[in-house]
Write an enzyme that holds these catalytic residues in place. Structure first.
Site, PDB file in Angstrom:
ATOM      1  N   ASP A  10      68.331  49.353 -55.832  1.00  0.00           N
ATOM      2  CA  ASP A  10      68.036  49.628 -54.504  1.00  0.00           C
ATOM      3  C   ASP A  10      66.891  50.429 -54.521  1.00  0.00           C
ATOM      4  OD1 ASP A  10      68.086  46.242 -55.524  1.00  0.00           O
ATOM      5  OD2 ASP A  10      67.874  46.137 -53.427  1.00  0.00           O
ATOM      6  N   LYS A 108      65.373  40.917 -58.750  1.00  0.00           N
ATOM      7  CA  LYS A 108      66.609  40.269 -58.398  1.00  0.00           C
ATOM      8  C   LYS A 108      65.103  39.576 -57.115  1.00  0.00           C
ATOM      9  CE  LYS A 108      69.242  43.595 -56.190  1.00  0.00           C
ATOM     10  NZ  LYS A 108      68.686  43.244 -54.767  1.00  0.00           N
ATOM     11  N   CYS A 153      73.150  44.826 -50.084  1.00  0.00           N
ATOM     12  CA  CYS A 153      72.995  44.887 -51.794  1.00  0.00           C
ATOM     13  C   CYS A 153      74.242  45.564 -52.218  1.00  0.00           C
ATOM     14  CB  CYS A 153      71.494  45.492 -52.300  1.00  0.00           C
ATOM     15  SG  CYS A 153      70.189  43.676 -51.703  1.00  0.00           S
TER      16      CYS A 153
HETATM   17  C1  VGL Z   1      68.498  44.871 -49.155  1.00  0.00           C
HETATM   18  C2  VGL Z   1      68.158  43.364 -48.071  1.00  0.00           C
HETATM   19  C3  VGL Z   1      66.298  42.964 -48.209  1.00  0.00           C
HETATM   20  C4  VGL Z   1      69.782  45.323 -49.977  1.00  0.00           C
HETATM   21  C5  VGL Z   1      67.027  43.914 -49.884  1.00  0.00           C
HETATM   22  O1  VGL Z   1      68.703  45.986 -51.076  1.00  0.00           O
HETATM   23  O2  VGL Z   1      70.585  45.875 -49.596  1.00  0.00           O
HETATM   24  N1  VGL Z   1      68.502  44.554 -48.005  1.00  0.00           N
HETATM   25  N2  VGL Z   1      66.759  43.001 -49.304  1.00  0.00           N
END
Ligand code: VGL
Ligand code: ZN
Length: 204
Positions: A10, A108, A153
């Site tokens: 991410d 995702k 994540c």
């Molecule tokens: C994430 C919160 C919501 C992350 C993704 O990448 O850690 N955290 N969506």
């Protein structure tokens, strides 16, 4: 030596300074991540990828604020500001990320009713993303995880990687955390206890 994969979690605009769910120093890791990309045979990226109105957004729950938790059918869920909406600028990878070498992008969190922190399973801990199967079919036995956020994540991906039988390392110097109510410390502990190797720098 068995094949290795780098899984970059991410590294998207919304998790970097100026983004909707900015992680402190999120952009600082880009040069180091790029270096690891250059040096690793298999590179996989994940991309948080939510439809508008996703159930993990506080804005989808009247009266709820970001960073509060609610109970979902699959368990407790932290609520977030709207972020990483499919196709938005915020959902793009950081512009400095050397993404071209990636052989796979796992998206995702694209089902409205369920969030997905882990690169391997959605938050019901039962619905697979296909990543474990992909890596196993490719002969990968060791994975190194980097990216955002350490305590969400990255951590849930690492815990699932161990459960799936991968030799799992998290390069903490190439991660940054959100840190909600001590979540960085508690997730580091969970990872360590589960057998994730936590490294602050290259061991070689
Ligand atoms: C994430 C919160 C919501 C992350 C993704 O990448 O850690 N955290 N969506
Ligand atoms: Zn998300």
């Amino acid at each position: 030596m068995a094949d290795e994969a780098l899984v970059v979690i991410d590294l998207q605009n919304d998790f970097c300074p100026g983004g909707a769910l900015a992680v402190n120093g999120g952009d600082e890791i880009v040069p180091l991540v790029n270096d690891l990309i250059r040096r690793t045979e298999h590179v996989v990226l994940t991309q948080d990828w939510h439809p508008a109105g996703h159930s993990s957004f506080a804005s989808s729950h009247p009266g709820k604020q970001p960073f509060e938790a609610i109970d979902m059918p699959y368990g407790p869920q932290t609520l977030w500001p709207d972020h990483c909406i499919q196709g938005s600028l915020g959902s793009d990878f950081h512009s400095g990320l050397a993404w071209t070498k990636a052989e796979l992008v796992i998206r995702k969190g694209f089902r409205s009713a369920i969030d997905s922190y882990s690169a391997f399973f959605e938050n019901d801990h039962a619905t697979p993303t296909g990543l474990a199967g992909y890596l196993k079919e490719r002969g990968v036995e060791s994975v190194t995880l980097v990216g955002l956020a350490t305590d969400f994540c990255v951590a849930f991906s690492a815990l699932d990687a161990v459960k799936q039988g991968f030799n799992t390392t998290v390069r903490l110097d190439a991660c940054r955390g959100i840190d909600l109510n001590g979540s960085v410390e508690s997730m580091l502990k969970r990872m360590r206890e589960a057998g994730v190797r936590l490294e602050d720098q290259a061991s070689d």
